[in-house]
Design a protein around this motif. Structure first.
Motif, short mmCIF file in Angstrom:
data_model
loop_
_atom_site.label_atom_id
_atom_site.label_comp_id
_atom_site.label_asym_id
_atom_site.label_seq_id
_atom_site.Cartn_x
_atom_site.Cartn_y
_atom_site.Cartn_z
N VAL A 317 74.75 94.52 18.72
CA VAL A 317 73.22 93.96 19.25
C VAL A 317 72.22 94.85 18.95
CG1 VAL A 317 74.34 92.60 21.06
CG2 VAL A 317 73.29 95.04 21.53
N LEU A 318 72.82 96.39 18.44
CA LEU A 318 71.86 97.45 17.98
C LEU A 318 71.77 97.52 16.54
CD1 LEU A 318 72.44 100.12 20.70
CD2 LEU A 318 70.21 98.58 20.44
N GLY A 319 72.66 96.51 15.79
CA GLY A 319 72.39 96.68 14.57
C GLY A 319 73.49 97.81 13.78
N VAL A 419 67.15 91.95 25.61
CA VAL A 419 68.83 91.82 25.42
C VAL A 419 69.57 92.57 26.40
CG1 VAL A 419 70.54 92.19 23.77
CG2 VAL A 419 68.15 92.25 22.85
N VAL A 420 70.50 91.37 26.79
CA VAL A 420 71.21 91.91 28.18
C VAL A 420 72.88 91.69 27.60
CG1 VAL A 420 71.12 89.67 29.26
CG2 VAL A 420 71.63 91.73 30.45
N ILE A 421 73.39 92.74 27.92
CA ILE A 421 74.76 92.87 28.02
C ILE A 421 75.60 92.35 29.40
CG2 ILE A 421 77.19 93.69 27.19
CD1 ILE A 421 75.82 94.85 24.88
N ASP A 422 76.17 91.33 29.75
CA ASP A 422 76.83 91.05 30.95
C ASP A 422 78.28 91.61 30.79
OD1 ASP A 422 77.56 90.31 33.42
OD2 ASP A 422 76.88 88.09 33.27
N GLY A 423 78.63 93.13 31.62
CA GLY A 423 79.82 93.25 31.25
C GLY A 423 80.67 92.98 32.59
N ARG A 424 80.13 92.13 33.57
CA ARG A 424 80.98 91.59 34.60
C ARG A 424 80.84 90.17 34.96
NH1 ARG A 424 84.89 95.16 35.88
NH2 ARG A 424 84.03 97.49 36.06
N PRO A 429 73.56 83.04 32.74
CA PRO A 429 73.02 83.25 31.31
C PRO A 429 71.76 82.10 31.23
CG PRO A 429 75.35 82.17 31.41
CD PRO A 429 75.04 82.76 32.76
N HIS A 430 71.97 81.19 31.78
CA HIS A 430 71.09 79.92 31.70
C HIS A 430 69.56 80.58 32.16
CE1 HIS A 430 73.88 77.12 30.26
NE2 HIS A 430 74.58 77.38 31.73
N ARG A 431 69.52 81.17 33.22
CA ARG A 431 68.49 81.72 33.80
C ARG A 431 67.80 82.76 32.96
NH1 ARG A 431 68.19 85.51 38.53
NH2 ARG A 431 66.05 85.33 39.56
N TRP A 432 68.75 83.95 32.41
CA TRP A 432 68.24 84.81 31.40
C TRP A 432 67.76 84.31 30.11
CZ3 TRP A 432 68.09 90.21 32.29
CH2 TRP A 432 68.25 90.69 33.97
N ARG A 433 68.40 83.38 29.61
CA ARG A 433 67.80 82.88 28.40
C ARG A 433 66.61 81.95 28.70
NH1 ARG A 433 74.04 81.26 26.83
NH2 ARG A 433 74.45 82.97 25.62
N ALA A 434 66.29 81.45 29.77
CA ALA A 434 65.17 80.73 29.92
C ALA A 434 63.91 81.48 30.11
CB ALA A 434 65.26 79.81 31.09
N ALA A 435 64.21 82.85 30.35
CA ALA A 435 63.18 83.87 30.64
C ALA A 435 63.11 84.76 29.36
CB ALA A 435 63.55 84.94 31.76
N GLY A 436 63.68 84.03 28.43
CA GLY A 436 63.58 84.88 26.97
C GLY A 436 64.19 85.81 26.41
N TRP A 437 65.57 86.14 27.31
CA TRP A 437 66.30 87.29 26.87
C TRP A 437 67.55 86.49 26.10
CZ3 TRP A 437 66.59 92.20 29.04
CH2 TRP A 437 66.06 92.56 29.89
N THR A 438 68.01 87.57 25.11
CA THR A 438 69.21 87.12 24.54
C THR A 438 70.35 87.62 25.57
OG1 THR A 438 68.28 87.76 22.31
CG2 THR A 438 70.70 87.96 22.59
N TYR A 439 71.26 86.77 25.84
CA TYR A 439 72.46 87.06 26.79
C TYR A 439 73.88 87.22 26.04
CZ TYR A 439 75.94 86.35 30.17
OH TYR A 439 76.96 86.46 31.16
#
Length: 447
Positions: A317-319, A419-424, A429-439
């Motif tokens: 995600v950081l290229g 950008v968030v990486i959910d390690g657990r 994910p729907h809530r975070w994407r709706a707020a404009g985040w890449t999950y």
């Protein structure tokens, strides 16, 4: 659970006041027994005697202070005092991994039993092992007791504590296992110690010493295997485009499998599962049945790979270049409701990114102090916002309730890139994407 105290009750000592021992001592006092805790660490004895728990465990410090004030609980550095004052002695010392192999280091267990004998263990005393040990250890220690303290008995009563729930697991266990020798008095005396729990219909399994030892290591091996299984499935999902969360949900409908511990992520850590499965495998090798437990080597390898895969996903995600990039890490403890950072997957991921050149800032509700002491090259923040400020990616690596309940819309202005990486698998994910985040998450396709 009512407290019932009688002059005929067993008088209890607890040898070793680390996580297991301190919890056991406090909870035995809470049941109404007179308890003395013993430790060679004088600083720990002073802190416990002053009503301070030297680690984070919800609810334990309040019970410690309550029972100190009631006079049911004391701490000392003297085994002789424990032998003089008690007749049931719980051995709760650590059995860490040996530095030269995967085997368990039993020096502390051996020293505790030898010390009790030297201190004058009486013929009516009962020594109860709670430490996690290889099968056969109890039989060896029983022989040592028979030679050095004739008449004293040995039993094995393994613990099944979950960090963060240790008080409840001690006072309201899902089962009690009594490993005892035939024709002895140990079972009767253990039933007296646990009478209130048995009266509340906690199941009791009475078995021989060796089987009792195996119950604990087998339970940990099974749990580790289940966690690594779903993480292995996450690897397969990444290769095929499948979704491990949907896969786990479908598997969970099968009553033979169930839903617990089918949560893909960065794997298990702590002071028990990793070292216990390695010790179990090492002992099987010693016994000549190493092939029977060879699969535990792959369980361990899958677990370690999960951490590396989280680092690889962050690089993606950081290229592909973390150097001079800002990374926020939420979580340092190996699990929530604990300040334990032993073999913490979260901190291993954070350290790997730091070594790759990233600017890493870590926050944890309880483990910042321990993390800073053991990982001085990492930066630690005193809040979520402090950890993620200016971050180009945020990693959630310990599933604290505080992190599960974060408002992604409120957090978004504080980061450089949402950008968030959910390690657990802790976030919606729907809530975070709706707020404009890449999950992103292990074993889940980018959507």
């Amino acid at each position: 659970m009512p407290i019932v105290s009688r002059s005929t009750d067993p008088r209890i000592s607890v040898i070793g006041t680390g996580y297991l021992g301190a919890t056991h001592a406090v909870c035995m006092a809470e049941l109404g027994f007179d308890v003395i805790g013993v430790d060679i660490d004088t600083r720990r004895v002073r802190r416990l005697s002053a009503g301070e728990v030297p680690f984070y465990e919800p609810g334990l410090e309040a019970l410690l202070r309550k029972n100190l004030e009631a006079g049911r609980l004391t701490f000392t550095g003297s085994l002789a005092e424990a032998v003089e004052r008690a007749d049931v002695h719980f051995v709760c010392v650590g059995t860490p991994q040996r530095p030269d192999s995967g085997a368990a280091d039993l020096r502390h267990v051996d020293a505790a039993v030898s010390g009790l004998i030297t201190a004058g263990l009486g013929p009516d005393d009962l020594v109860v092992g709670k430490s996690t040990v290889p099968a056969g250890t109890a039989t060896r220690l029983a022989a040592r007791l028979a030679a050095g303290a004739p008449g004293a008995e040995l039993a094995w009563n393994p613990e099944f504590l979950r960090e963060g729930f240790a008080v409840d697991d001690t006072l309201r266990p899902d089962r009690l296992v009594f490993g005892v020798a035939p024709r002895g008095m140990a079972e009767r005396r253990l039933r007296a110690v646990y009478a209130q729990m048995i009266g509340d219909d906690v199941p009791v399994v009475v078995t021989d010493l060796t089987t009792a030892e195996l119950v604990k290591v087998a339970a940990n091996a099974f749990l580790a295997t289940k966690i690594s299984f779903i993480n292995a499935m996450a690897e397969v999902c990444e290769a095929t485009g499948g979704d491990v969360v949907e896969l786990a949900g479908a598997l969970a409908h099968d009553a033979r499998i169930g839903h617990r511990f089918l949560q893909a992520g960065i794997g298990f850590g702590g002071g028990c599962l990793p070292k216990d499965i390695r010790a179990f495998q090492a002992h099987a090798d010693e016994l000549g049945v190493g092939r029977a437990l060879a699969f535990l080597g792959e369980v361990d390898a899958v677990n370690i790979r999960a951490r590396a895969r989280a680092v690889a996903l962050t690089r993606e995600v950081l290229g592909d270049s973390p150097a001079n990039r800002t990374v926020g890490v939420l979580g340092a403890a190996f699990k929530p409701n604990s300040d334990d950072i032993r073999d913490s997957p979260a901190l291993e991921v954070a350290e790997a990114l730091r070594r790759a050149g990233a600017h890493v800032s870590v926050y944890d509700p309880a483990a910042v102090e321990n993390g800073r002491a053991c990982h001085p090259n990492l930066c630690f923040a005193d809040s979520v916002v402090g950890a993620v400020a200016g971050a180009e990616v945020v990693l959630v690596l310990t599933e604290w309730h505080e992190f599960r309940e974060l408002d992604p819309a409120v957090l978004r202005p504080h980061v450089a890139r949402p950008v968030v990486i959910d390690g657990r698998g802790a976030l919606d994910p729907h809530r975070w994407r709706a707020a404009g985040w890449t999950y992103r998450a292990l074993g889940r396709p980018p959507r």
